[in-house]
Design a protein around this motif. Sequence first.
Motif, PDB file in Angstrom:
ATOM      1  N   LEU A  47       0.835  -1.210   0.000  1.00  0.00           N
ATOM      2  CA  LEU A  47       0.000   0.000   0.000  1.00  0.00           C
ATOM      3  C   LEU A  47       0.869   1.259   0.000  1.00  0.00           C
ATOM      4  O   LEU A  47       0.598   2.221  -0.711  1.00  0.00           O
ATOM      5  CB  LEU A  47      -0.930   0.007   1.223  1.00  0.00           C
ATOM      6  N   GLU A  48       1.917   1.222   0.787  1.00  0.00           N
ATOM      7  CA  GLU A  48       2.825   2.376   0.904  1.00  0.00           C
ATOM      8  C   GLU A  48       3.499   2.687  -0.442  1.00  0.00           C
ATOM      9  O   GLU A  48       3.557   3.840  -0.873  1.00  0.00           O
ATOM     10  CB  GLU A  48       3.894   2.048   1.957  1.00  0.00           C
ATOM     11  N   ILE A  49       3.993   1.647  -1.111  1.00  0.00           N
ATOM     12  CA  ILE A  49       4.681   1.854  -2.400  1.00  0.00           C
ATOM     13  C   ILE A  49       3.694   2.337  -3.471  1.00  0.00           C
ATOM     14  O   ILE A  49       3.998   3.241  -4.239  1.00  0.00           O
ATOM     15  CB  ILE A  49       5.450   0.578  -2.837  1.00  0.00           C
ATOM     16  N   LYS A  50       2.504   1.749  -3.484  1.00  0.00           N
ATOM     17  CA  LYS A  50       1.486   2.186  -4.462  1.00  0.00           C
ATOM     18  C   LYS A  50       1.170   3.670  -4.275  1.00  0.00           C
ATOM     19  O   LYS A  50       1.064   4.435  -5.231  1.00  0.00           O
ATOM     20  CB  LYS A  50       0.201   1.363  -4.291  1.00  0.00           C
ATOM     21  N   GLU A  51       1.027   4.057  -3.001  1.00  0.00           N
ATOM     22  CA  GLU A  51       0.682   5.444  -2.675  1.00  0.00           C
ATOM     23  C   GLU A  51       1.825   6.407  -3.037  1.00  0.00           C
ATOM     24  O   GLU A  51       1.616   7.439  -3.668  1.00  0.00           O
ATOM     25  CB  GLU A  51       0.393   5.540  -1.169  1.00  0.00           C
ATOM     26  N   GLN A  52       3.041   6.024  -2.657  1.00  0.00           N
ATOM     27  CA  GLN A  52       4.221   6.875  -2.894  1.00  0.00           C
ATOM     28  C   GLN A  52       4.539   7.064  -4.375  1.00  0.00           C
ATOM     29  O   GLN A  52       5.063   8.085  -4.778  1.00  0.00           O
ATOM     30  CB  GLN A  52       5.453   6.240  -2.248  1.00  0.00           C
ATOM     31  N   THR A  53       4.252   6.027  -5.177  1.00  0.00           N
ATOM     32  CA  THR A  53       4.710   6.041  -6.569  1.00  0.00           C
ATOM     33  C   THR A  53       3.577   6.248  -7.578  1.00  0.00           C
ATOM     34  O   THR A  53       3.843   6.371  -8.774  1.00  0.00           O
ATOM     35  CB  THR A  53       5.398   4.703  -6.909  1.00  0.00           C
ATOM     36  N   SER A  54       2.339   6.266  -7.095  1.00  0.00           N
ATOM     37  CA  SER A  54       1.152   6.341  -7.969  1.00  0.00           C
ATOM     38  C   SER A  54       1.192   5.246  -9.038  1.00  0.00           C
ATOM     39  O   SER A  54       0.775   5.441 -10.173  1.00  0.00           O
ATOM     40  CB  SER A  54       1.057   7.713  -8.650  1.00  0.00           C
ATOM     41  N   ASN A  55       1.724   4.096  -8.660  1.00  0.00           N
ATOM     42  CA  ASN A  55       1.800   2.944  -9.571  1.00  0.00           C
ATOM     43  C   ASN A  55       0.968   1.819  -8.964  1.00  0.00           C
ATOM     44  O   ASN A  55       1.259   1.347  -7.864  1.00  0.00           O
ATOM     45  CB  ASN A  55       3.268   2.524  -9.733  1.00  0.00           C
ATOM     46  N   ASP A  56      -0.063   1.393  -9.688  1.00  0.00           N
ATOM     47  CA  ASP A  56      -0.936   0.331  -9.182  1.00  0.00           C
ATOM     48  C   ASP A  56      -0.445  -1.062  -9.546  1.00  0.00           C
ATOM     49  O   ASP A  56      -0.986  -2.057  -9.078  1.00  0.00           O
ATOM     50  CB  ASP A  56      -2.366   0.523  -9.724  1.00  0.00           C
ATOM     51  N   LYS A  57       0.588  -1.096 -10.400  1.00  0.00           N
ATOM     52  CA  LYS A  57       1.068  -2.411 -10.867  1.00  0.00           C
ATOM     53  C   LYS A  57       2.092  -2.987  -9.886  1.00  0.00           C
ATOM     54  O   LYS A  57       3.235  -3.271 -10.212  1.00  0.00           O
ATOM     55  CB  LYS A  57       1.675  -2.290 -12.268  1.00  0.00           C
ATOM     56  N   VAL A  58       1.651  -3.121  -8.631  1.00  0.00           N
ATOM     57  CA  VAL A  58       2.524  -3.672  -7.583  1.00  0.00           C
ATOM     58  C   VAL A  58       1.770  -4.818  -6.915  1.00  0.00           C
ATOM     59  O   VAL A  58       0.651  -4.641  -6.442  1.00  0.00           O
ATOM     60  CB  VAL A  58       2.895  -2.596  -6.525  1.00  0.00           C
ATOM     61  N   SER A  59       2.370  -6.009  -6.927  1.00  0.00           N
ATOM     62  CA  SER A  59       1.744  -7.187  -6.306  1.00  0.00           C
ATOM     63  C   SER A  59       2.640  -7.694  -5.186  1.00  0.00           C
ATOM     64  O   SER A  59       3.820  -7.366  -5.132  1.00  0.00           O
ATOM     65  CB  SER A  59       1.575  -8.331  -7.315  1.00  0.00           C
ATOM     66  N   GLY A  60       2.076  -8.521  -4.329  1.00  0.00           N
ATOM     67  CA  GLY A  60       2.866  -9.063  -3.216  1.00  0.00           C
ATOM     68  C   GLY A  60       2.726 -10.566  -3.091  1.00  0.00           C
ATOM     69  O   GLY A  60       1.652 -11.125  -3.339  1.00  0.00           O
ATOM     70  N   PHE A  61       3.803 -11.219  -2.694  1.00  0.00           N
ATOM     71  CA  PHE A  61       3.815 -12.675  -2.507  1.00  0.00           C
ATOM     72  C   PHE A  61       4.515 -13.022  -1.198  1.00  0.00           C
ATOM     73  O   PHE A  61       5.592 -12.502  -0.911  1.00  0.00           O
ATOM     74  CB  PHE A  61       4.523 -13.368  -3.679  1.00  0.00           C
ATOM     75  N   VAL A  62       3.878 -13.909  -0.438  1.00  0.00           N
ATOM     76  CA  VAL A  62       4.423 -14.298   0.868  1.00  0.00           C
ATOM     77  C   VAL A  62       5.164 -15.627   0.758  1.00  0.00           C
ATOM     78  O   VAL A  62       4.666 -16.582   0.155  1.00  0.00           O
ATOM     79  CB  VAL A  62       3.279 -14.455   1.908  1.00  0.00           C
ATOM     80  N   SER A  63       6.360 -15.662   1.337  1.00  0.00           N
ATOM     81  CA  SER A  63       7.088 -16.924   1.429  1.00  0.00           C
ATOM     82  C   SER A  63       8.155 -16.824   2.499  1.00  0.00           C
ATOM     83  O   SER A  63       8.803 -15.785   2.636  1.00  0.00           O
ATOM     84  CB  SER A  63       7.740 -17.277   0.088  1.00  0.00           C
ATOM     85  N   ASP A  64       8.326 -17.901   3.246  1.00  0.00           N
ATOM     86  CA  ASP A  64       9.443 -18.008   4.181  1.00  0.00           C
ATOM     87  C   ASP A  64      10.572 -18.680   3.407  1.00  0.00           C
ATOM     88  O   ASP A  64      10.497 -19.874   3.105  1.00  0.00           O
ATOM     89  CB  ASP A  64       9.024 -18.857   5.386  1.00  0.00           C
ATOM     90  N   LEU A  65      11.602 -17.911   3.062  1.00  0.00           N
ATOM     91  CA  LEU A  65      12.655 -18.439   2.195  1.00  0.00           C
ATOM     92  C   LEU A  65      13.545 -19.480   2.869  1.00  0.00           C
ATOM     93  O   LEU A  65      14.363 -20.119   2.217  1.00  0.00           O
ATOM     94  CB  LEU A  65      13.510 -17.299   1.634  1.00  0.00           C
ATOM     95  N   ALA A  66      13.361 -19.657   4.179  1.00  0.00           N
ATOM     96  CA  ALA A  66      14.114 -20.722   4.868  1.00  0.00           C
ATOM     97  C   ALA A  66      13.400 -22.064   4.703  1.00  0.00           C
ATOM     98  O   ALA A  66      13.945 -23.115   5.033  1.00  0.00           O
ATOM     99  CB  ALA A  66      14.268 -20.384   6.342  1.00  0.00           C
TER     100      ALA A  66
END
Length: 265
Positions: A43-62
Amino acid sequence: MKTILITGSTDGVGKLTATKLAKSGHQILLHGRNAEKLKNTLLEIKEQTSNDKVSGFVSDLADFSSIENMTAEISNEFPSIDVLINNAGVFNSPLEQNKDNLDMRFAVNYFAPYLLTNRLLPILKKSNSPRIINLSSAAQSTVSIEALQGKESISSQAAYAQSKLALTMWSFAFAKENSDIVSIAVNPGSLLNTKMVQEAYGQFWSSADKGANILVELAVSEKHTESNGKYFDNDKGVFSNAHNDAYNQGKINQLISETNKILKL
């Protein structure tokens, strides 16, 4: 406009890099271990950059099964990825080993990008000009195969330096095998002002911006289309030589062979 996946992008250099690239209009795939933190960063990056093409993925890399799940999810959602920045890293960890009894530094800093990259290879190859940026470090030391296998206990510092050399050695080997993908290993700068550095050393030398700026440049600048298989040392500000072991084919072959056994690839 490129589609760019950045691991470990909910804080530090990863988050800064994601923000800078989103500002330039690229499609950004964020990764984080904590779903709540990831959502807030998104949400912060979308707001700061006015770019809606930002997605998120959760993973524990360990956790290697968690990586398998995330890469399957990304592959289902995106037909191709142009740039993969293997940024996530760990120095201090509350747990010394992951559930496969591997040192956390090796698990997150080396095995995770190795597995993640291999799983995303089919969609990376669908890009017109794919690129992989692997975050190495000025700290690189000879890899103990016993430590890699989780059979030898070594200090956090030693495990960190060995995991970063392992990543660099593999980055070079991968570049040779995949000449159609530009793969670059980079030391983003020593003691940058990030949470990981503060926790590990309690001091910093340079701003995190220094690291983010070089990652942005290596990821998207046209001038690096011929930089496959190279190592960029941001302490010097130039392409340079990594540790001697990164050019030792015998050691590289042994590392890759052991890694494939451990990951069952």
